[in-house]
Write an enzyme that holds these catalytic residues in place. Structure first.
Site, PDB file in Angstrom:
ATOM      1  N   GLU A  89       0.784  -1.223   0.000  1.00 59.24           N
ATOM      2  CA  GLU A  89       0.000   0.000   0.000  1.00 59.24           C
ATOM      3  C   GLU A  89       0.827   1.289   0.000  1.00 59.24           C
ATOM      4  O   GLU A  89       0.409   2.291  -0.568  1.00 59.24           O
ATOM      5  CB  GLU A  89      -0.935   0.004   1.223  1.00 59.24           C
ATOM      6  CG  GLU A  89      -2.005  -1.057   1.181  1.00 59.24           C
ATOM      7  CD  GLU A  89      -3.002  -0.815   0.061  1.00 59.24           C
ATOM      8  OE1 GLU A  89      -3.485   0.323  -0.094  1.00 59.24           O
ATOM      9  OE2 GLU A  89      -3.280  -1.771  -0.691  1.00 59.24           O
ATOM     10  N   SER A 470     -34.027 -20.883  60.376  1.00 63.22           N
ATOM     11  CA  SER A 470     -33.026 -21.301  61.364  1.00 63.22           C
ATOM     12  C   SER A 470     -31.597 -21.148  60.874  1.00 63.22           C
ATOM     13  O   SER A 470     -30.661 -21.285  61.668  1.00 63.22           O
ATOM     14  CB  SER A 470     -33.277 -22.757  61.767  1.00 63.22           C
ATOM     15  OG  SER A 470     -34.471 -22.848  62.509  1.00 63.22           O
TER      16      SER A 470
END
Length: 802
Positions: A89, A470
């Site tokens: 490129e 409990s």
């Protein structure tokens, strides 16, 4: 003279042309440079990238993103990839000022030479910086006007950003086909590899794509793709990025793409959703879905899988005890039944199950069919559990043949049976949750918030507030032990009535089994979950003190001063209660449950760490005989270590001799407490091994009774047992750690008095020095308020808790 005059005229003309050109350039730059996009934003631009959640072992558990993009800092991009793109490129990228003048001239000459060749694509001269300007700041309009704007922006970008930053923007933003934005995504999508695994040929192919990805599709235009790739390889060799030998070998390679495989994601839906909420609160939507965060969570994938199996097994077992609710749907048995079954789209209730249509019911089995036309069978042994659930909640007669359960035309849920064929399934109506955490750090190792996330996203481990029953009692006993009681102290277990004042009914708490056992030790009261003993103890110690203990442990905040609270009438969440139990086994130090260990940003910088302790010695690159680093313990103390161990010992007795005896089958040192609320609406078991705290909750989302005889011991404890059995299977059996300041004394398990020679039912009881029992009988707390001791009015409350 003529020559001089000619030269003078020529120079003057050139000067005029230069001035005119410069003036024209200034005019063009002034005209087109106004109103251009702000290129300064590129300095801080960060493309939206995926946030990934990883378990403690590094396995991927979730991804959050709006775009499946992978960001890689330029310093982490392999040199080979960079060189491939430069060769293809912009070979002069690091030397030109943004626009490559030589490249422009070269492209112009090339295009003039090949002007008549219509099959040839015009050569371009756009630099990488120009492509960044176009891709980020301009449109794709093809015009002279846009090219001028592009050039102006290019020069400005080059002045504002470093070459490395420009290259980073380009390589992470460029579209390379296959739905790939950026080189990292392209490497995964085309070759199923990370950037550092790419070969020379593969890197060159990616660099061949920017101009026109669709023209170089690896399968649709294979010849063009290979030719373009080989051209890039040749350019790399020309620029010295590859040797001739390497280039020839790369060009000879066939272009082979590999279908990307989705990453294996470990399912932990309730856990990851809770982490998602935390990240959303901390970083906002943009940070979560676009920030590219790397999140290391506390999840242990092995324990998470165990927790999910144990909970589903436990909820299914409870559901089967309460009968079969009938078919999911009914269909006529026509010739096209597979199509009709598929069209019905009946959800079987679990991803591992299938919807099936009962075709025939025979003497020993039912024949079933699936939407794909295949068939199978359910033998009667897999139907024996399916007692018909009657409208009033009871069960029908025992099934004696398949016809008592199924009928032709029923649509049912099935799963493969171990012995072959299929088993009848039913999604439980009951829900539940499991939390497992490290009691020393608070790291949540496993979290399951329900039977199936796809059905309900409500997280019962974190969001569900229910009465613990409990399971709250250990904190009443903690207040008593801090007030001078010992595990061998005696409290009267007998009926009594509390006058709540004018206009209020008298409160008559009772034990679950409606039996009373007279003077009993605190240990027995906790092991057998005696309500009357707990209320007497709370009345003597003072409910305000118990409320302070509950708040100190993080169980309940702002607990009202009512005696019924001592039996677990205040609401809490499973994760808070489990963390409170963890404080007991870790020696009394405060912990905060955490799901996230560390968060890193897209560049690998740590932006959050749960463990913020400073440890200079931990950063050593190697060990050279130095001492191990000593990490400071910043945990605050919630309860003193001897008292915490006394409670651990008493809770171990719950497993060995009390309401949690079903868990003793695991054969490891375990401790914990059952919890069942009024009318058996909620079932709990919370407990621990020396290095693992686990909580289990089971109940209906719309609270209703679990049924007669169903308690924490029968519903939640089996889940805890199954989880611990599998989680600890390959671990050594460690005893609970005994801190200094504890004396172990042989006592009678029932009376709490010193054991005599030859006496049976003897245990080692934990005492603080100076509190050991003597030879004389111990006094019995009978519930009569003492002078100077805080009492409290009772509420109507929850008599009958277990």
């Amino acid at each position: 003279m003529r020559v001089v005059r000619f030269l003078s005229v020529a120079i003057a003309a050139l000067a005029l042309l230069a001035v005119a050109g410069a003036t024209a350039a200034l005019v063009v730059f002034h005209q087109y440079g106004r109103g251009l996009p702000d290129y300064g934003q590129l300095a801080d631009y960060e493309p939206p990238t995926v946030t990934r959640l990883h378990a403690g072992d590094g396995r991927l558990i979730a991804e959050f993103a709006r775009e499946k993009r992978v960001f890689v800092p330029v310093e982490a991009i392999p040199l080979r990839v960079v060189q491939a793109f430069l060769a293809a490129e912009d070979k002069n990228f690091f030397t030109h000022p943004g626009v490559d003048a030589l490249g422009v001239v070269r492209a112009a000459v090339t295009n003039i030479i090949h002007m008549r060749d219509s099959s040839r694509r015009p050569a371009g001269a756009s630099t990488i910086t120009q492509q960044v300007a176009k891709n980020f700041l301009l449109s794709n309009e093809v015009s002279f006007r846009r090219k001028i704007k592009e050039a102006i922006l290019t020069f400005r970008i080059e002045r504002a950003l470093s070459k490395e930053r420009i290259l980073e923007l380009y390589l992470n933003e460029i579209y390379l086909g296959y739905g790939s934005y950026g080189v990292a995504a392209a490497a995964l999508n085309y070759f199923g590899r990370s950037l550092d695994e790419l070969s020379l040929a593969e890197a060159a192919y990616l660099a061949a794509l920017p101009k026109a990805p669709s023209n170089y599709h690896p399968t649709q235009h294979r010849a063009a793709a290979e030719a373009r790739r080989n051209w890039v390889i040749a350019r790399m060799a020309e620029e010295g990025f590859a040797s001739p030998t390497e280039a020839a070998a790369a060009q000879a390679e066939p272009l082979a793409v590999r279908a990307p495989t989705d990453p294996e994601i470990v399912a932990a839906d309730y856990f990851t959703e809770e982490v998602r909420r935390e990240l959303l609160d901390r970083y906002g939507e943009r940070g979560l879905y676009e920030g590219g965060l790397s999140v290391r969570t506390t999840l242990d994938t092995h324990l998470q899988a165990i927790a999910e199996r144990a909970l589903r097994r436990g909820l299914t077992a409870y559901d089967r005890r309460h009968g079969y609710r009938g078919a999911l749907a009914r269909l006529d048995l026509a010739a096209d039944w597979p199509a009709r079954l598929a069209a019905a789209a009946v959800a079987p209730g679990h991803p591992d199950w299938r919807a099936a249509l009962v075709l025939t019911v025979e003497a020993a089995q039912a024949r079933i069919g699936f939407a794909d036309g295949t068939e199978g069978h359910i033998v009667f042994d897999e139907l024996k559990w399916a007692w018909r659930q009657l409208a009033g909640g009871g069960l029908g007669p025992t099934p004696r043949r398949p016809a008592d359960v199924l009928a032709a035309g029923d649509v049912v849920a099935v799963s493969p049976a171990e012995q072959g064929g299929y088993r009848l399934e039913q999604r439980p109506a009951i829900e539940g949750a499991v939390v497992a955490l490290d009691p020393h750090t608070g790291r949540v190792l496993a979290l399951v918030g329900g039977f199936l996330f796809e059905h309900s996203q409500f997280n019962r481990a974190v969001q569900g507030r229910r009465q613990p029953g409990s399971a709250f009692k250990p904190f009443v006993y903690a207040a008593a032990l801090e007030s001078g009681f010992t595990p061998a102290s005696l409290v009267l277990d007998a009926p009594f009535v509390i006058d709540q004042g004018p206009g209020l009914a008298k409160w008559k708490p009772a034990n679950y089994q409606r039996k009373y056992f007279g003077p009993s030790t605190l240990r027995l009261g906790l092991e057998k979950s005696r309500n009357l003993m707990t209320v007497r103890l709370a009345q003597f110690v003072g409910i305000e003190r118990i409320a302070e203990v509950a708040e100190r442990f993080g169980v309940v905040e702002g607990m009202p001063p009512q005696l019924a609270m001592a039996l677990g009438a205040g609401e809490t969440t499973l994760i808070r209660l489990t963390a409170a139990y963890a404080i007991l086994v870790n020696g009394g130090k405060r912990i905060v449950p955490s799901l996230i260990d560390r968060v890193q940003d897209r560049r690998g910088r740590t932006v959050f760490r749960h463990d913020a302790r400073d440890c200079p010695g931990c950063a050593a690159a190697s060990w050279r005989g130095q001492a191990e680093p000593v990490l400071p313990d910043g945990r605050s103390r919630v309860i003193d270590a001897p008292t915490a161990y006394q409670l651990v010992s008493m809770l171990q007795g719950v497993v060995e001799r009390g309401t949690g005896h079903i868990i003793a089958d695991v054969g490891r040192p375990l401790a914990g407490k059952t919890g069942t609320t009024n009318d058996s609406r909620d079932a709990w078991f919370v407990g621990f091994a020396p290095d693992l705290a686990v909580g289990v909750f089971c109940g209906f989302d719309q609270p209703r009774t679990l049924g007669r005889g169903e308690t924490g011991a029968s519903v939640a404890a089996p889940v805890f047992r199954d989880f611990m059995a599998e989680a600890l299977a390959d671990q050594p059996a460690l005893p609970f750690r005994i801190p200094s300041g504890v004396r172990l004394v042989r006592v009678n398990a029932e009376t709490g008095r010193l054991a005599r020679p030859g006496e049976r039912n003897v245990i080692l009881e934990a005492f603080k020095p100076g509190t050991e029992p003597g030879d004389q009988a111990a006094p019995v707390l009978d519930g009569v308020p003492q002078a100077g001791v805080g009492g409290a009015a009772a509420d109507e409350g929850t008599g009958g808790l277990y």
